[in-house]
Design a protein around this motif. Structure first.
Motif, PDB file in Angstrom:
ATOM      1  N   ALA A 169       8.344  34.711  -4.760  1.00 16.86           N
ATOM      2  CA  ALA A 169       9.659  35.118  -5.246  1.00 16.86           C
ATOM      3  C   ALA A 169      10.673  35.167  -4.101  1.00 16.86           C
ATOM      4  O   ALA A 169      11.824  34.762  -4.255  1.00 16.86           O
ATOM      5  N   HIS A 170      10.237  35.670  -2.944  1.00 13.53           N
ATOM      6  CA  HIS A 170      11.139  35.759  -1.790  1.00 13.53           C
ATOM      7  C   HIS A 170      11.583  34.370  -1.333  1.00 13.53           C
ATOM      8  O   HIS A 170      12.782  34.138  -1.074  1.00 13.53           O
ATOM      9  N   ARG A 171      10.643  33.450  -1.237  1.00 15.53           N
ATOM     10  CA  ARG A 171      10.989  32.098  -0.796  1.00 15.53           C
ATOM     11  C   ARG A 171      11.890  31.392  -1.809  1.00 15.53           C
ATOM     12  O   ARG A 171      12.732  30.582  -1.427  1.00 15.53           O
ATOM     13  N   MET A 172      11.711  31.694  -3.094  1.00 10.76           N
ATOM     14  CA  MET A 172      12.603  31.128  -4.102  1.00 10.76           C
ATOM     15  C   MET A 172      14.032  31.583  -3.852  1.00 10.76           C
ATOM     16  O   MET A 172      14.972  30.789  -3.895  1.00 10.76           O
ATOM     17  N   GLN A 173      14.198  32.876  -3.604  1.00 11.96           N
ATOM     18  CA  GLN A 173      15.531  33.419  -3.363  1.00 11.96           C
ATOM     19  C   GLN A 173      16.152  32.833  -2.093  1.00 11.96           C
ATOM     20  O   GLN A 173      17.347  32.510  -2.064  1.00 11.96           O
ATOM     21  N   VAL A 174      15.348  32.692  -1.042  1.00 12.45           N
ATOM     22  CA  VAL A 174      15.852  32.128   0.214  1.00 12.45           C
ATOM     23  C   VAL A 174      16.275  30.678   0.003  1.00 12.45           C
ATOM     24  O   VAL A 174      17.345  30.247   0.466  1.00 12.45           O
ATOM     25  N   LEU A 185      13.078  24.306  -6.624  1.00  8.97           N
ATOM     26  CA  LEU A 185      12.523  23.797  -7.880  1.00  8.97           C
ATOM     27  C   LEU A 185      11.003  23.781  -7.842  1.00  8.97           C
ATOM     28  O   LEU A 185      10.343  24.181  -8.809  1.00  8.97           O
ATOM     29  N   ASN A 186      10.423  23.353  -6.720  1.00  6.27           N
ATOM     30  CA  ASN A 186       8.963  23.353  -6.595  1.00  6.27           C
ATOM     31  C   ASN A 186       8.398  24.767  -6.701  1.00  6.27           C
ATOM     32  O   ASN A 186       7.361  24.999  -7.348  1.00  6.27           O
ATOM     33  N   LEU A 187       9.070  25.717  -6.077  1.00  7.00           N
ATOM     34  CA  LEU A 187       8.614  27.104  -6.116  1.00  7.00           C
ATOM     35  C   LEU A 187       8.756  27.691  -7.515  1.00  7.00           C
ATOM     36  O   LEU A 187       7.894  28.440  -7.983  1.00  7.00           O
ATOM     37  N   LEU A 188       9.829  27.341  -8.203  1.00  6.32           N
ATOM     38  CA  LEU A 188      10.047  27.834  -9.563  1.00  6.32           C
ATOM     39  C   LEU A 188       9.029  27.242 -10.526  1.00  6.32           C
ATOM     40  O   LEU A 188       8.567  27.932 -11.452  1.00  6.32           O
ATOM     41  N   ASP A 189       8.677  25.984 -10.334  1.00  4.82           N
ATOM     42  CA  ASP A 189       7.625  25.380 -11.163  1.00  4.82           C
ATOM     43  C   ASP A 189       6.330  26.179 -11.043  1.00  4.82           C
ATOM     44  O   ASP A 189       5.643  26.444 -12.036  1.00  4.82           O
ATOM     45  N   PRO A 196       4.792  32.083 -17.628  1.00  6.94           N
ATOM     46  CA  PRO A 196       5.801  31.400 -18.442  1.00  6.94           C
ATOM     47  C   PRO A 196       6.708  32.356 -19.201  1.00  6.94           C
ATOM     48  O   PRO A 196       7.686  31.924 -19.806  1.00  6.94           O
ATOM     49  N   TYR A 197       6.391  33.659 -19.161  1.00 12.24           N
ATOM     50  CA  TYR A 197       7.219  34.657 -19.840  1.00 12.24           C
ATOM     51  C   TYR A 197       8.304  35.230 -18.913  1.00 12.24           C
ATOM     52  O   TYR A 197       8.998  36.167 -19.285  1.00 12.24           O
ATOM     53  N   ASN A 198       8.442  34.676 -17.725  1.00 12.96           N
ATOM     54  CA  ASN A 198       9.393  35.190 -16.740  1.00 12.96           C
ATOM     55  C   ASN A 198      10.803  34.696 -17.064  1.00 12.96           C
ATOM     56  O   ASN A 198      11.187  33.567 -16.737  1.00 12.96           O
ATOM     57  N   LEU A 199      11.602  35.553 -17.671  1.00 10.48           N
ATOM     58  CA  LEU A 199      12.958  35.162 -18.067  1.00 10.48           C
ATOM     59  C   LEU A 199      13.869  34.893 -16.877  1.00 10.48           C
ATOM     60  O   LEU A 199      14.851  34.159 -17.000  1.00 10.48           O
ATOM     61  N   ASP A 200      13.583  35.486 -15.729  1.00 10.30           N
ATOM     62  CA  ASP A 200      14.446  35.311 -14.568  1.00 10.30           C
ATOM     63  C   ASP A 200      14.315  33.909 -13.972  1.00 10.30           C
ATOM     64  O   ASP A 200      15.237  33.425 -13.308  1.00 10.30           O
ATOM     65  N   ALA A 201      13.169  33.260 -14.178  1.00 11.16           N
ATOM     66  CA  ALA A 201      12.918  31.986 -13.512  1.00 11.16           C
ATOM     67  C   ALA A 201      13.657  30.819 -14.159  1.00 11.16           C
ATOM     68  O   ALA A 201      14.056  29.878 -13.472  1.00 11.16           O
TER      69      ALA A 201
END
Length: 248
Positions: A169-174, A185-189, A196-201
């Motif tokens: 999650a931290h690396r996604m934000q960075v 995008l790779n991290l979010l995948d 798959p229930y993560n609404l924030d992603a």
């Protein structure tokens, strides 16, 4: 966390309100009952899946894990009509899940001829030892609670480093902050494979897809997010053309 709880609640509401298409012979608003429909009940189904499912070696080497969700459509005579991958973990795992679920053909109780086909959602949590990840234990009358399929872990020769949820999650934000949309995008995948229930992603992945001119992927996520908010998180996924479906 609040959004996660809201999504879990929305799924339970959809289960109770009859969002899934059921049989015309059932009471209005009722859902197919997995425990009643599978021979031996849900416990027997979980036993069968646990004994039959193999964690693909290719997926282990790649460090691939997450929550596989598949929809099994069953006819009134107890035959499996179709299998749809709702949350994909990649071909090796998707193919294994499809293979195992095809093996349930004929293991479902027959119903009266005036019953319609029924859909049941099977959740398998593919997890490598010593690499825990979070996904909610959502279940319902036609939704099997996640069953863990565990492998010992990727070999030392694997080039895939597995990030814990927090670091992911931290690396996604960075990456998002640095406008490195390809990395994000790779991290979010990976995050969505795990939960798959993560609404924030989804909004973040939509942003990345648009910046990378991947309009088709962005529109798929827009539809998914809209259906989540309309309290149709599972049943509506199977109507997307991007899901992988296997008919008998």
């Amino acid at each position: 966390m609040i959004r996660h709880l809201m999504l879990g609640l929305s799924l339970l509401i959809s289960v109770q309100s009859g969002a899934q298409t059921g049989s015309p012979a059932r009471h209005s608003g009722s859902l197919p009952n997995l425990n009643e429909r599978f021979k031996g009940g849900e416990n027997q189904l979980r036993l069968y899946l646990g004994e039959t499912t193999t964690y693909p070696a290719e997926a282990v080497v790649r460090g691939r894990m997450g929550l596989s969700i598949a929809a099994v459509t069953v006819t009134p005579n107890g035959r499996v009509a179709a299998i749809t991958i709702v949350n994909s973990l990649g071909d090796p795992i998707d193919n294994e899940v499809t293979r195992v679920l095809r093996g349930t053909d004929g293991r479902w109780h027959k119903m009266q001829p005036n019953y319609d086909t029924e859909t049941f959602y099977i959740q398998l949590r593919f997890q490598l030892a010593h690499h825990p990840f979070y996904s909610p234990d959502i279940s319902g009358p036609n939704i099997m609670a996640p069953l863990s399929i565990t492998a010992s872990g990727a070999p030392e020769t694997s080039t895939h480093h597995i990030l814990p949820d927090g670091k992911l999650a931290h690396r996604m934000q960075v990456a998002m902050g640095a406008s490195d949309y390809a990395l994000a995008l790779n991290l979010l995948d990976e995050a969505i494979r795990r939960n798959p229930y993560n609404l924030d992603a989804y909004p973040m992945r939509i942003t990345c897809s648009r910046h990378l001119y991947q309009r088709s992927q962005a529109m798929k996520d827009v539809r998914k997010l809209k259906r989540f908010m309309n309290q149709e998180p599972l049943a509506s996924f199977t109507s997307d053309k991007d899901t992988q479906s296997s008919a008998r």
